[in-house]
Design a protein around this motif. Structure first.
Motif, short mmCIF file in Angstrom:
data_model
loop_
_atom_site.label_atom_id
_atom_site.label_comp_id
_atom_site.label_asym_id
_atom_site.label_seq_id
_atom_site.Cartn_x
_atom_site.Cartn_y
_atom_site.Cartn_z
N MET A 1 0.83 -1.18 0.00
CA MET A 1 0.00 0.00 0.00
C MET A 1 0.88 1.24 0.00
O MET A 1 1.82 1.35 0.75
CB MET A 1 -0.89 -0.03 1.25
CG MET A 1 -1.89 1.06 1.30
SD MET A 1 -3.04 0.69 2.66
CE MET A 1 -3.66 2.30 2.92
N THR A 2 0.59 2.18 -0.86
CA THR A 2 1.38 3.39 -0.95
C THR A 2 1.00 4.36 0.17
O THR A 2 -0.08 4.29 0.74
CB THR A 2 1.18 4.09 -2.31
OG1 THR A 2 -0.21 4.43 -2.43
CG2 THR A 2 1.60 3.19 -3.45
N GLN A 3 1.93 5.26 0.47
CA GLN A 3 1.70 6.26 1.52
C GLN A 3 0.57 7.20 1.10
O GLN A 3 0.58 7.73 -0.01
CB GLN A 3 2.99 7.04 1.75
CG GLN A 3 2.91 8.07 2.84
CD GLN A 3 2.77 7.45 4.22
OE1 GLN A 3 3.18 6.33 4.46
NE2 GLN A 3 2.19 8.19 5.13
N ALA A 4 -0.38 7.41 1.99
CA ALA A 4 -1.49 8.33 1.71
C ALA A 4 -0.98 9.76 1.72
O ALA A 4 -0.05 10.10 2.45
CB ALA A 4 -2.60 8.14 2.75
N GLN A 5 -1.59 10.59 0.88
CA GLN A 5 -1.19 11.98 0.77
C GLN A 5 -2.33 12.91 1.15
O GLN A 5 -3.50 12.56 1.01
CB GLN A 5 -0.78 12.29 -0.67
CG GLN A 5 0.41 11.52 -1.17
CD GLN A 5 0.76 11.93 -2.59
OE1 GLN A 5 0.84 13.11 -2.90
NE2 GLN A 5 0.95 10.96 -3.45
N HIS A 6 -1.96 14.10 1.58
CA HIS A 6 -2.96 15.12 1.87
C HIS A 6 -3.71 15.44 0.57
O HIS A 6 -3.11 15.47 -0.51
CB HIS A 6 -2.27 16.38 2.41
CG HIS A 6 -3.24 17.37 2.95
ND1 HIS A 6 -3.96 18.22 2.14
CD2 HIS A 6 -3.61 17.65 4.22
CE1 HIS A 6 -4.73 18.99 2.88
NE2 HIS A 6 -4.55 18.65 4.15
#
Length: 176
Positions: A1-6
């Motif tokens: 899972m990729t890092q969530a972004q604002h």
């Protein structure tokens, strides 16, 4: 899972006119100079149920889906548009546990971020002390894999991925 972004980092095009000129306008909004559309990234409301069994243990649900599949969470979920927090929690209890709420009392709220679709969804998680119509015959449904009971002081905080849920549990331990 990729890092969530604002969300400010993800939204690149105006949702109204499709312009690529969408610009940052303060910390939590973007504005389109082409059509004037102005969008604020506001907090979403979510609810959590604190349910005790007769032995004083709290119910936690083991998540069946991502984000945080396999980790613990309080039963609950997002508040739908035009729904009260109490209505949302009643609906979520029915969807996740197959039972009804007998009584609920507001307990506390904490801010949180919830990773979804590569984005950080900012939430305000509202916790309620909940008494169910019955604890008999509960079945994990919807997005939960299992129902587990723990003494509040024995919950492994590393198994609660959401900071708001850790804060709810910490406050609960202060009151028990």
């Amino acid at each position: 899972m990729t890092q969530a972004q604002h969300p400010n980092k993800i939204f690149k095009f105006c949702p109204s006119c499709g312009s690529t000129q969408l610009r940052q306008s303060g910390d939590r909004s973007k504005k389109c100079p082409h059509c004037g559309f102005h969008y604020f990234f506001n907090t979403s409301a979510a609810v959590a149920a604190i349910i005790f069994d007769p032995e004083g243990k709290i119910m936690l649900a083991r998540r069946a889906v991502d984000p945080h599949k396999g980790q613990l969470d309080f039963p609950g979920g997002f508040v739908d548009p035009m729904e009260t927090a109490e209505e949302a929690l009643t609906r979520e209890i029915q969807e996740e546990l197959g039972t009804s709420v007998k009584k609920m009392t507001y307990f506390a709220s904490f801010p949180n971020t919830y990773p979804f679709a590569g984005m950080e969804v900012m939430t305000l998680d509202l916790a309620f002390l909940v008494e169910l119509e019955t604890l008999t015959g509960l079945k994990p449904m919807d997005d939960i894999a299992s129902i587990e009971f723990y003494h509040p002081s024995e919950v492994n905080l590393d198994e609660l991925p959401a900071q708001s849920m850790k804060n709810i549990l910490k406050k609960l331990n202060e009151h028990t």
